[in-house]
Each structure stands twice: as C-alpha cells, then as structure tokens.
Motif scaffolding. Structure first.
Motif: not given
Lengths: 392, 387, 163
Positions: B1-2, B4-6, B8, C38-39, C41-42
């Motif tokens: 999983m890369p 900083r792909d998420f 806000l 990251t996964a 966080a949503a």
C-alpha cells in the motif's frame, strides 16, 4: 473684615482690568475645577462600576469625604512611584507625550460656560476652537505609542490615531447641528439661546445621540476603548508608563470624559439653564425682578442665581457622565476594524442626514434674540475661514 | 500500500492573502505572553501580524510543566489523587474522577449507588462552576467586565458547597477509588436545590447582558470558525467540538457513573464560531442544572458512598484507559500497572492541549483582537495543557 | 467494521489483533504503521490520544483512535527500539496528532520522521534527555538545567518559512 473685603475687591478689580491677568485667573480656576472634578469622577467611576457589578467599591479611604480623598490618595501613590523609562525608548517624545495629551484636555475646559456669566474664555469661535484643540491628543497618543519601544504600545498608538481621527468628523458634524440651529459658535450664546427657546431641544436630541457616541470614541471609553484595550494590548499606548506620567494619562482621560459630558450638556441639554423654569422660579417664587437681568452685564444678576446655575450645569454633566459609565460597564469592546467601519459607514452618514434635518429645521426656526455671528478681521485666522464658509 | 494515499482534503489552514496594492506590507512579529492579561495563565503566542491581521500564530507551551506524569511513577496510587487536582485546577473534580476511574478499571471495583450519584452531582456542579468562570473570563476578554463579577458571585456558591463537602475550595481531592472521600453533610442536598433554582434565574441574567448585545454578537459571530470535519481531525473535544456540530460527548458515548440512568441532551451548535461555542456552554449549564436536579432525589436515600478497599492499593498488572467528559472536553487517563504500588506509566490526555493545537488554524486571517476572543472561546487551562 | 474484518482485511500489516470490553487492540510493526493508519483514517476520524510507554527493552507507542460514527475505540500499539526510536508521522492524517507527536518526541525521544515541526513542546529548547524514559537521570551530577538564553530561532524560522 471690611478691610479684607476691600482688599479682595481691589485685587479683583485689578485682575479684571488686565486681560492677561483675567485670563490667567480664569485658567487657574478652571484647572482647580478640573482637578477637583476628576477626583470625583474617578471615585464615581469606581462606585458606579461597583454598583453595576454588585460590589461595594472603595469604602475605606476618607470616610464621608471618600469621594475626594480616595482619588487623592491614589494620585499621591502614583506620584510617589518610580518614573520608569524602558530601555530603547525615544526619550523626549516619551516624556512629552503625557503632557501633550493633558494640555488639550485642559484647554478645552476654557470654553465651557459654567454659569450664565462664568465663561473662562467666551471666544466667538468656541466650538471651532474645541475642534482644533481636540485633535491634538492624537499626536500625544501616537507619540506615546511610538516612543515606548513596545509593539503593544505602538499598536495602541496606531489604533488611537485611526480611531480619534475617524470619530472627529461625526463629532464635529453633531456639533455643527447645534451651531446651525442656534446660529452661533459661541458656547455661551448657544446656552443662552436654549435658555430662551427650550423647545429647540426636540431637534437636537438626535444630534446628542451622535455626539455622545462619537464622544465616547473620542475619549476612548468602552465599547471604543481600543487604544488601551487591556485584554488585547496589555494597556495599549500607556503600557510602559508608570508613576506620574501614567497618572497624567489617567487624568486627561477622565477629564476628557467629563468634558464630553459637559459639552453635550452645553450644546444639546441647555447648559447651565433649566430651560426657563429657573427664570420662572426666580420671578414667581423668589420674587426677583428678572427683567433687569442682562447676560452682557454680569453685575445685574445675583450671585446666588449664578451659583445655582453652576450647580445645575455640574449636576447635568454628571448625569450625562453617569450614562457614559453605564454604557461602559455593560458593553463589550468592539474590534478596531468594526470601530472604524461603524464610524465611517454608519455614524458619518447618520450625522450628515441629521445635519440636513437640523438645517431644514433651522430654516424655519425664527431666530429672535440671537445675535448674528459678527466677525471682524482682527480676530484669529480660523475665523476668516469660517467667514468664507459663511459667505458660501 | 503506497504511503500518503489518503489525505483529508483542505486541511491546511487558509493561507492569508493580502490585498494587492501600492502600499508595502510589512509584517510584524509580536510576542503575546507568557505575561499577558488574556493568555489565561502562562501561554505564550508568537504572532506574525500584518497591521492587525494575524498571518500565523505559534503557541509556545510548557511554562507550567511540572512533570506530573513522571512524578506519578514515584508515588503510590492514592498519593496521586491530589496531584491530579492541579491539572485542570478549575475542574479538579473531573481530574480526580478521571484518574480514579482508570484505577477502578484496573482494580475491577464498582462504586456503590449513592457514591455514583454523589459523584455525578458533584461533577455537574463542577461543570457549572467551570463554565461560569469561563463565561466571566470570556466576557472579560471581550472587554465586558461586569459579567465576570456576576458569574463569580454564583461560582462562589458552588465553591462553598464543595467546601462543605470536602473542606477545600479549589483543589478538592474528593474522589476515591470506588467512591468519594466523604458523604455530604446534612442539609447539603437542600442547599444544592436552592442553588439550582437561583442559578436558573441568573443564567437568564447573563444572557440578557450578552446574547442579544449587538457588540457581543459582532465580536463573536463568524469569528474563529472551524468546521466539523476539521474539528474532529484536530482532536478537539468538549464544547469546542460540539460548537462545530459534532455530537460527541463522553457522557453519552461511554456513560460512566450515573449518567447511563439520567436523562439529558448533548448540546450542539452548527456554526463552529465563537458564538456557537458560547451558546453550547450556556445551554450545557442548563443541562447540568437538569442533571443535578435528577440526582438530588437519589441523594436523599442513605447508603454507602465508597467501596471497601485495602489500605495499600496494588492493582493487578495490566493497563486501563478511562475518559470523562470534563468541562473542557474529553479527559482521558491511561494507567499501566505492573502489580506494584505505583504505576509504571500514567498518562493524562488533556482536552485543552488538543483544543489549543487548533488555535493557529482558527486564528489565521483574523484580527489581533479576535485571537483573544478565540482563545477565550476554546477555554484552555494551562495547568492541564502543560501537566 | 468488526475486529474480524479488521484482522482479515489487514492481515499482512497486523501482528496481532484482539477485542476486550469493546476495545480493539492492534499490534503492528513500525514498518507497517503508516500503511495501516492510512487505511484506517477514513473510519477512525477522531485522534483521541497518542502516548508512549517505556517498557524497558523497547518503547511502546500507543495510538488511541475513536470512530465517531460507530463509537468504536482502537488502540494501535507499535514498539520501537530505545536507541533508534523512529516512526513515520501521521500528523498529516490527523492534525491533532501534530502536537501529540511533539510531546512523545519531547518526553520519550521518539523521532517522527517527516513531522512538519518536530520541536520540544513541554520542556524547553536546549533541554537534555527525554524525561519520561525510565533511565532518565534528573539528579545526575553533570546535569545542567539552566534555561538557555532565549533565542526563539526555531520559531522565527518557522514564521519566516511561511512568509
């Protein structure tokens, strides 16, 4: 005893005969009055705020004389304190600034008609004189802010410069309304006119509201106390001042507050007069022959009456001042941009509209018993300007 | 999983764009605090100003750091309770409560019924006292000095009530593992009832002087806006979060003590500005009055106020996290025990710390005077920020 | 989301996951931390707490996350070695962690790489050591606790950077 009275009379005549001495004497009287009033005003401010805030306020000092002695004790304490100058402060502006604020506050008092014939300097252009004098403190405040070598002081100084300059215009326009209605710039004559035409007060009430609003801004009282906004700017322009210099700022502020109230009373609320009730009372109850009274000739009016008028004037001024205090202790503070917006975008148009309204009224008001403004070229320069304005 | 792909969206505080013009803009850096009338203690803010517009603000904290978390590692569990008093010294009861609840979780003990209701009533009274002080100082920050005296007059009554309860007026040291230190004295419940009636009327008085005051409105409306999403992302809590429209309240989300059995609302407002936070706190005070009122009948039933515990407390090895809804928000306590008489690690999650971290975001582009208003509206206590 | 889903969905990233009294506890390797958070966080939109425990042989950093929609609480544990305590920052996912990471850095010496402003927060600029580590010696003979002449160079740099 008779001997003493003779001497006093002799001295009095001597003073009265020499214009310079008379002016000096008047100035000293005014200074004494002003300092005395400030002592009471400070005490009153503390008591009124205490009352509004459900506290008691100062009660220890002076007992029954506390209303004078309390402030006197405070002043004495400040006098004894060390006079500090921050490192890096610009020396002479720092030292001069308080007096530059104090002096105009004192000079303004000279035009107040304290009683029918008690006017320290009944200059023909009294209102214009006040407008001129009232712009000087800006300089002192800005100087204090700049010279303190403190960013908070600087912000306070800049704020006061912006605010005072902005509010001078609505203030002047409100005064102009009274001038137009009464047809004179002479404060004594304005009051005399109100004395005889008591109903004119109906037309000056809107001007009074504008005048007091602008006046509050002019003397930096809440909601316009931004130059020294304690919670934002520490203490604004006077952050770095201590001891007597601080007391001088303090003194000028309170004397200016009283002056604004006194001027409001003079211009809009009949000054020393009771709108003719006083005259009726003297005539019918006391049985005095008021027809012989002549404002131009002070000797014709009994001293008691003058003292009474003086009392009326002081009481009226304190009532207006109380209203200012009431506003101060119930209102939060505005923000600087809001203050300026309000001054330019709200108060100024309203003041202009009011001026239009008063001018229209003035057209229909028959100006009896009012001496038209007669100006001669021997008088000071600003008068000439006024004359030009009159011609146009 | 890369990585900083998420991200806000739109999370960088708005960049302040200066109006173009011939005038040269020169920025000033101003130091506000740690000695400043409106920084509520020893907070220091370094402000970058253009005229009076705030371009950037850097809070500097730590002037009141006393190393409580480190100190706790050398103390027994009971000795730590008074230390917690000094965190949020305006809401000591909550600090006590949060810590005590965390240790109770470790010990696995229950508070007796009466103790629970007493705790709840006391906590809500503390919320009232804290909000009253906030209201006064907030108004003071805006230049309205009078409200301060009014709210202190009423806060004094609460403080007197607490004094009757535990002998102290500020740092109460009242909560104990499994209950409270002492039962309320006779007549206390009636005094509380009198106070509630008085306070209800006085709240209307404060509102009369502030809520519809045009000057107060222009100073607070639209000032320091933070959206619901941003507020959550910053980890804000308490009225500061609820003022942005997020109905997160630990009392509802994770009920403790008697809250599960009581009927109350979570107050929110949508605007996210200073005025919204003001409204939330004002209504919260009414809600607190309501909660205390519901507790009072249960306090007239006699009973035990504290569970029986050994003199030396040695919780089993493990860890516990307890949170309470303090007046300033979600106060969390994390305890790690190794079975000895003092904790291995004690952590206080202070709401003011998180709330303060959003100050820069809220203040950008506002005027200098607004900084004071915003800081007042998020209601920080430095004792808790610095710990 | 249930803890089972969590376990299966992120099996590659997790070392261990369990649930006790409604609290999900997850152990993760430092290398996978960033990817996992990251996964998540949503879903977990509220950064409730971030702290650290000195466990002697390692430092355990604890991320406590809260999901406002479901009321779910998640503890993410990640262990880092004492002498080379490094973790990627997550302050871009939750802005609220910016100060918390500074605090953990200040008190425990965990370096959060790519943190926008990693300065000491509770102790002063120039403070020696990390006080909440168990081996911290506050009464060491050679300790110098004088506060250095305040320069604020780092703050000024920060303000200049934005200009």
């Amino acid at each position: 005893m008779d001997r003493l009275m003779q001497y006093i009379e002799l001295g009095w005549n001597f003073i009265a005969a020499h214009e310079v001495l008379r002016s000096l004497f008047a100035a000293v009287c005014v200074l004494v009055f002003m300092l005395g009033v400030v002592l009471v005003v400070i005490w009153m401010e503390r008591k009124v705020s205490a009352d509004i805030q459900s506290r008691i306020g100062p009660i220890r000092t002076g007992g029954p004389l506390g209303f004078v002695l309390q402030s006197l004790a405070d002043a004495l304490k400040l006098l004894l304190k060390e006079d500090l100058k921050p490192r890096g402060a610009d020396c002479w502006p720092f030292y001069v600034a308080p007096y530059l604020v104090f002096l105009p506050a004192f000079m303004a008092y000279l035009i107040l008609p304290f009683s029918a014939t008690w006017i320290p300097q009944d200059i023909k252009v009294g209102i214009l004189y006040y407008s001129a004098v009232s712009s000087v403190p800006v300089l002192g405040l800005a100087m204090a802010g700049w010279a303190s070598n403190n960013k908070w002081s600087l912000l306070g100084g800049l704020r006061s410069a912006a605010q005072l300059v902005s509010y001078e215009i609505p203030l002047a326009l409100a005064m102009l309304a009274a001038v137009i209605l009464h047809g004179t710039l002479q404060t004594g004559a304005i009051v005399a006119n109100q004395w005889q035409h008591w109903w004119l007060i109906i037309f000056t009430l809107p001007s009074l509201a504008i005048f007091l609003t602008a006046g509050m801004a002019e003397v930096s009282r809440t909601p316009f106390d931004l130059p020294e906004a304690e919670s934002e700017l520490v203490a604004g322009f006077n952050t770095e001042y201590s001891g007597m210099r601080f007391a001088t700022f303090f003194l000028s502020e309170f004397s200016a507050s009283f002056f604004i109230s006194a001027l409001a009373v003079t211009l809009f609320l009949g000054g020393w007069s009771l709108w003719g009730i006083d005259l009726w009372f003297a005539q019918h109850v006391l049985g005095w022959n008021t027809t012989a009274w002549d404002l131009a000739n002070p000797a014709t009016i009994p001293l008691l009456m003058k003292v009474f008028w003086f009392g009326v004037f002081v009481v009226k001024s304190f009532i207006v001042l109380w209203v200012l205090m009431w506003v101060k202790w119930t209102m939060p503070r505005l923000r600087i941009d809001q203050v300026l917006n309000f001054g330019w975008k709200v108060l100024l148009p309203i003041a202009l509209l009011n001026l239009l309204f008063v001018s229209l009224v003035g057209l229909y008001v028959k100006r009896t018993n009012v001496e038209p403004i007669r100006l001669s070229l021997q008088q000071v320069a600003p008068v000439v300007v006024m004359q030009e304005a009159q011609r146009e | 999983m890369p990585l900083r792909d998420f991200r806000l969206p739109e999370f960088d505080a708005p960049e302040v764009i200066l109006p173009p013009g011939e005038l040269e803009h020169e920025t000033t850096i101003v130091n506000m605090g740690p000695q400043h009338p409106s920084t509520h203690g020893v907070l220091r803010l370094v402000l970058k100003l253009d005229g009076e517009t705030v371009l950037r603000l850097v809070p500097v904290i730590g002037y009141l750091h006393r190393g409580k978390e480190k100190l706790a590692e050398q103390r027994t569990y009971t000795m730590i309770i008074p230390y917690t008093d000094r965190l949020d010294y305006l809401a000591s009861m909550y600090m006590n409560l949060g810590y005590v609840r965390a240790v109770e979780q470790l010990l696995g003990i229950e508070t007796p019924e009466r103790g629970k209701y007493l705790r709840t009533a006391v906590a809500e009274l503390q919320r009232l006292a804290s909000h009253l002080l906030w209201l006064g100082s907030f108004a003071l920050d805006l230049g309205a000095t009078t409200v301060f005296l009014y709210t202190f007059r009423e806060r004094e009554i609460v403080v007197d009530l607490f004094e009757k309860l535990c002998g102290a007026r500020l740092t109460y040291n009242y909560m104990r593992f499994g209950g409270v230190a002492a039962d309320c004295p006779p007549g206390w419940v009636d005094e509380v009832r009198d106070y509630l009636d008085l306070q209800q009327a006085r709240l209307a008085e404060y509102e009369a002087i502030l809520t519809d005051n045009p000057v107060f409105r222009v100073r607070t409306e639209g000032i320091g806006i933070i959206s619901a999403q941003e507020a959550l992302n910053y980890g804000l809590s308490g009225p500061t979060l609820r003022g942005s429209g997020v109905a997160f309240d630990v009392r509802k989300a994770d009920p403790y003590d008697a809250y599960g059995e009581l009927d109350f609302n979570v107050i929110t407002a949508q605007e996210g500005d200073c005025f919204a936070r003001y409204r939330v706190r004002m209504d919260e005070m009414r809600e607190s009055l309501n909660i205390v009122r519901q507790c009072l009948p249960r306090l007239q039933v006699p009973g035990e106020v504290s569970a029986k515990l050994p003199r030396v407390i040695k919780p089993p090895a493990g860890e516990a996290y307890a949170r309470v809804e303090a007046p300033r928000g979600d106060f969390g306590v994390f305890v790690v025990s190794d079975g000895s008489a003092s904790p291995v690690r004690l952590r206080f999650r202070s709401p003011s710390f998180a709330n303060l971290s959003a100050l820069d975001h809220m203040c950008r582009g506002m005027k200098l005077a607004d900084v004071v208003a915003i800081l007042g509206s998020i209601d920080i206590v430095l004792g808790e920020v610095d710990r | 989301m249930t803890v089972e889903q969590l376990r299966t969905q992120y099996a590659a990233l997790l070392k261990h996951a369990d649930e006790r009294d409604g609290l999900w506890t997850v152990d993760v390797e430092a290398a996978h931390l960033r990817a996992l958070l990251t996964a998540l966080a949503a879903h977990f939109d509220y950064p409730e707490d971030l702290t650290c425990v000195d466990e002697g042989d390692a430092l355990r950093v604890l991320y406590r996350l809260y999901a406002t929609a479901s009321g779910q609480v998640l503890h993410v544990n990640v262990r880092v070695p004492r002498d080379d305590a490094q973790l990627p920052t997550v302050s871009d996912l939750w802005r609220g962690y910016e100060w918390h990471e500074r605090e953990v850095f200040d008190l425990f010496g965990v370096v959060f790489t790519e943190h926008p402003d990693l300065r000491r927060i509770l102790t002063w600029e120039g403070f020696q050591g990390h006080p909440l580590r168990k081996d911290f010696q506050p009464d060491a003979d050679d300790a110098d606790w004088r506060i250095p002449e305040q320069t604020d160079q780092d703050i000024m740099d920060l303000l200049q950077r934005d200009a």
